[in-house]
Design a protein around this motif. Structure first.
Motif, short mmCIF file in Angstrom:
data_model
loop_
_atom_site.label_atom_id
_atom_site.label_comp_id
_atom_site.label_asym_id
_atom_site.label_seq_id
_atom_site.Cartn_x
_atom_site.Cartn_y
_atom_site.Cartn_z
N MET A 1 2.11 -7.29 -14.39
CA MET A 1 2.88 -6.31 -13.64
C MET A 1 1.92 -5.18 -13.22
SD MET A 1 6.18 -4.00 -14.79
CE MET A 1 7.10 -5.43 -15.34
N LEU A 2 2.04 -4.77 -11.96
CA LEU A 2 1.23 -3.66 -11.47
C LEU A 2 1.82 -2.32 -11.93
CD1 LEU A 2 -0.98 -2.50 -9.51
CD2 LEU A 2 0.81 -2.53 -7.73
N THR A 3 0.94 -1.45 -12.38
CA THR A 3 1.31 -0.07 -12.72
C THR A 3 0.71 0.87 -11.69
OG1 THR A 3 1.47 -0.50 -15.11
CG2 THR A 3 1.07 1.77 -14.44
N ILE A 4 1.51 1.81 -11.22
CA ILE A 4 1.00 2.87 -10.35
C ILE A 4 0.98 4.16 -11.17
CG2 ILE A 4 1.21 4.11 -8.17
CD1 ILE A 4 0.72 1.13 -7.80
N TYR A 5 -0.13 4.87 -11.07
CA TYR A 5 -0.34 6.06 -11.93
C TYR A 5 -1.16 7.08 -11.17
CZ TYR A 5 -2.72 8.86 -15.52
OH TYR A 5 -3.24 9.90 -16.25
N SER A 6 -0.85 8.37 -11.39
CA SER A 6 -1.66 9.45 -10.81
C SER A 6 -2.09 10.42 -11.89
CB SER A 6 -0.86 10.22 -9.75
OG SER A 6 -1.58 11.40 -9.38
N ASP A 7 -3.37 10.74 -11.91
CA ASP A 7 -3.89 11.74 -12.86
C ASP A 7 -3.32 13.13 -12.58
OD1 ASP A 7 -7.19 10.48 -13.65
OD2 ASP A 7 -5.51 10.96 -14.99
N ASP A 8 -2.72 13.31 -11.40
CA ASP A 8 -2.20 14.63 -11.04
C ASP A 8 -1.14 15.13 -12.02
OD1 ASP A 8 -3.84 14.79 -8.90
OD2 ASP A 8 -2.31 14.53 -7.35
N HIS A 9 -0.57 14.23 -12.84
CA HIS A 9 0.48 14.70 -13.76
C HIS A 9 -0.09 15.73 -14.74
CE1 HIS A 9 -0.46 12.84 -17.70
NE2 HIS A 9 -1.07 11.91 -16.99
N HIS A 10 -1.44 15.68 -14.96
CA HIS A 10 -2.04 16.66 -15.88
C HIS A 10 -1.95 18.08 -15.33
CE1 HIS A 10 -4.26 13.00 -17.36
NE2 HIS A 10 -3.83 13.52 -18.48
N LEU A 11 -1.69 18.21 -14.04
CA LEU A 11 -1.60 19.56 -13.44
C LEU A 11 -0.32 20.29 -13.87
CD1 LEU A 11 -2.69 18.57 -9.82
CD2 LEU A 11 -4.10 19.73 -11.56
N HIS A 12 0.62 19.54 -14.43
CA HIS A 12 1.89 20.15 -14.86
C HIS A 12 1.98 20.14 -16.38
CE1 HIS A 12 6.09 21.22 -15.12
NE2 HIS A 12 6.38 20.09 -15.74
N HIS A 13 1.95 21.32 -16.97
CA HIS A 13 2.11 21.41 -18.43
C HIS A 13 2.78 22.75 -18.74
CE1 HIS A 13 0.32 20.92 -22.76
NE2 HIS A 13 1.65 21.00 -22.72
N GLY A 14 4.10 22.71 -18.88
CA GLY A 14 4.81 23.94 -19.21
C GLY A 14 4.39 24.46 -20.57
N ARG A 15 4.50 25.80 -20.74
CA ARG A 15 4.06 26.39 -22.01
C ARG A 15 5.14 26.29 -23.07
NH1 ARG A 15 0.72 31.96 -20.46
NH2 ARG A 15 -0.64 31.02 -18.91
N CYS A 16 6.41 26.52 -22.66
CA CYS A 16 7.43 26.56 -23.72
C CYS A 16 8.80 26.28 -23.11
CB CYS A 16 7.45 27.92 -24.40
SG CYS A 16 7.82 29.27 -23.27
N GLU A 17 9.70 25.90 -24.01
CA GLU A 17 11.10 25.73 -23.59
C GLU A 17 12.00 26.26 -24.71
OE1 GLU A 17 12.93 21.65 -23.85
OE2 GLU A 17 10.83 21.03 -23.94
N ALA A 151 6.26 2.27 -12.01
CA ALA A 151 5.86 3.59 -11.51
C ALA A 151 5.77 4.53 -12.70
CB ALA A 151 6.88 4.10 -10.50
N LEU A 152 4.54 4.78 -13.16
CA LEU A 152 4.35 5.62 -14.34
C LEU A 152 4.44 7.09 -13.91
CD1 LEU A 152 1.44 5.22 -16.95
CD2 LEU A 152 3.37 6.84 -16.98
N CYS A 153 5.64 7.51 -13.67
CA CYS A 153 5.93 8.84 -13.11
C CYS A 153 5.94 9.90 -14.20
CB CYS A 153 7.28 8.85 -12.41
SG CYS A 153 7.32 7.86 -10.90
N ARG A 154 5.35 11.02 -13.89
CA ARG A 154 5.46 12.27 -14.68
C ARG A 154 5.11 13.41 -13.75
NH1 ARG A 154 2.33 15.98 -17.05
NH2 ARG A 154 3.62 17.35 -18.33
N PRO A 155 5.96 14.45 -13.64
CA PRO A 155 7.21 14.68 -14.36
C PRO A 155 8.29 13.67 -13.95
CG PRO A 155 6.93 16.34 -12.65
CD PRO A 155 5.66 15.56 -12.70
N PRO A 156 9.31 13.51 -14.81
CA PRO A 156 10.42 12.60 -14.52
C PRO A 156 11.30 13.16 -13.42
CG PRO A 156 10.86 13.81 -16.54
CD PRO A 156 9.47 14.20 -16.10
N GLY A 157 12.41 12.42 -13.08
CA GLY A 157 13.16 12.86 -11.92
C GLY A 157 14.67 12.74 -11.96
N HIS A 158 15.25 12.00 -12.93
CA HIS A 158 16.65 11.59 -12.73
C HIS A 158 17.67 12.73 -12.85
CE1 HIS A 158 18.00 10.57 -17.12
NE2 HIS A 158 17.09 11.52 -17.15
#
Ligand SMILES: NCCCCCC(=O)NO
Ligand SMILES: [Zn+2]
Length: 342
Positions: A1-17, A151-158
């Motif tokens: 199975m093909l996986t699609i992935y982007s390193d750009d997900h590292h650009l998003h990292h919230g500090r706290c919730e 589609a190895l998505c991050r951030p998620p979307g649903h």
């Protein structure tokens, strides 16, 4: 199975919730996608390819332009105020208040969100944009004849609706992929959401349409986030009546309970006879997930994949939630390996 992935997900990292009255480190963190990618490699699931850039147009087919403009420009506005911490919403236009967009960046964020679980950082727009491109690239792979893709998505979307962000979600990757299929001539798309939480955003986007069947298994909204959508009596509206199936389940649901709902959901999908299936793949149904209350075990995800395979449809898996980071790769890839009957 093909996986699609982007390193750009590292650009998003919230500090706290805000969890249980305390500010805690964000559960939706970059390590999630890193662990999944490492497991894809370790299990030799297949090639991992980068996302192609399909532009804003397919995103704008789902999301309100005003929200897209806000999300894309929010950090610059926040930084221009001399701020450097995360931008977070904290006031929402709920009952008795006017649904009118204010000028303030805080007011506009409240206008375009439904909870505080969506920190905006310097790289959030780029990460969310690339996550949507990951979904669109995997969608293209299937539209080009492949029987499956991940589609190895991050951030998620649903949880993201047409003009609302929330629950760690900014752009609805699965909905964007579904709309792309339809814009490319497909007539019926089914979305199966197996994340622990109801995909309120995906439901709302397609609620009045019959060209997308939405099926969701999730924690009972009476006691679980997102609380205000996901009940069994939500069956669609207008032309969409009968094309929305919610299967809320009680806390503590294990495989026997969960798989009975899956069987019901798969029957509805089979009855709909879609040309393609999108799976919103959240694995926060795991027994050790820190913010969820189902009891699936890692081997259960193999069975989940096998049951989805029995639908015999071209299938696009879109990554959603899952916060037991040590096990997230095993559980997500187990679904894909079960699907592939490995
Ligand atoms: N901050 C409240 C919980 C957000 C749930 C995010 C998620 O996993 N959705 O599927
Ligand atoms: Zn979830």
């Amino acid at each position: 199975m093909l996986t699609i992935y982007s390193d750009d997900h590292h650009l998003h990292h919230g500090r706290c919730e805000l969890i249980d009255g305390q500010l805690m480190p964000c559960f939706e963190k970059p390590e999630r996608a890193d662990f999944i990618r490492e497991r894809v490699l370790a299990r030799q699931l297949g090639p991992i390819e980068p996302a192609r850039d399909w532009g804003l147009a397919p995103i704008a087919r789902v999301h309100d332009q005003g929200m897209l403009d806000f999300l894309q420009g929010a950090w610059a506005r926040w930084a221009a105020l001399g701020q450097e911490g995360d931008l977070l919403p904290y006031t929402w236009p709920t009952r008795t208040l006017r649904q009118q967009k204010p000028d303030s960046v805080h007011g506009q964020f409240g206008y375009y969100s439904f909870d505080a679980g969506v920190p905006i950082t310097a790289g959030t727009w780029q990460a969310a944009y690339s996550s949507a491109q990951v979904a669109l690239t995997a969608q293209h792979h299937i539209a080009s004849g492949a029987t499956s893709a991940f589609a190895l998505c991050r951030p998620p979307g649903h949880h993201a609706a047409a003009d609302l962000m929330g629950g760690y979600c900014y752009l609805n990757n699965a909905a964007i992929a579904a709309q792309a299929f339809l814009d490319q001539g497909y007539r019926r798309v089914a979305i199966l959401d197996v994340d622990y939480h109801h995909g309120n955003g995906t439901q709302s986007i397609f609620y009045e349409r019959s060209d997308v069947l939405f099926v969701s298994l999730h924690g009972d909204p009476a006691i679980e986030f997102p609380f205000f959508l996901g009940y069994a009596d939500e069956t669609g509206a207008g032309a969409g009546e009968g094309y929305n199936l919610n299967l809320p389940l009680p806390a503590g649901s294990d495989w026997p309970v969960w798989s009975a709902a899956l069987k019901q959901g798969c029957q509805a999908i089979d009855d709909y006879q879609p040309e393609v299936l999108i799976v919103s793949l959240g694995v926060d149904t795991f027994e050790l997930d820190p913010i969820s209350r189902f009891k699936l075990t890692s081997p259960d995800y193999l069975k989940m994949g096998a049951r989805i395979r029995a639908l015999n449809l071209p299938t696009l898996f879109v990554m959603e939630g899952g916060y037991a980071v040590e096990a997230i790769g095993i559980n997500a890839v187990n679904v894909l390996e079960g699907f592939e009957q490995r």
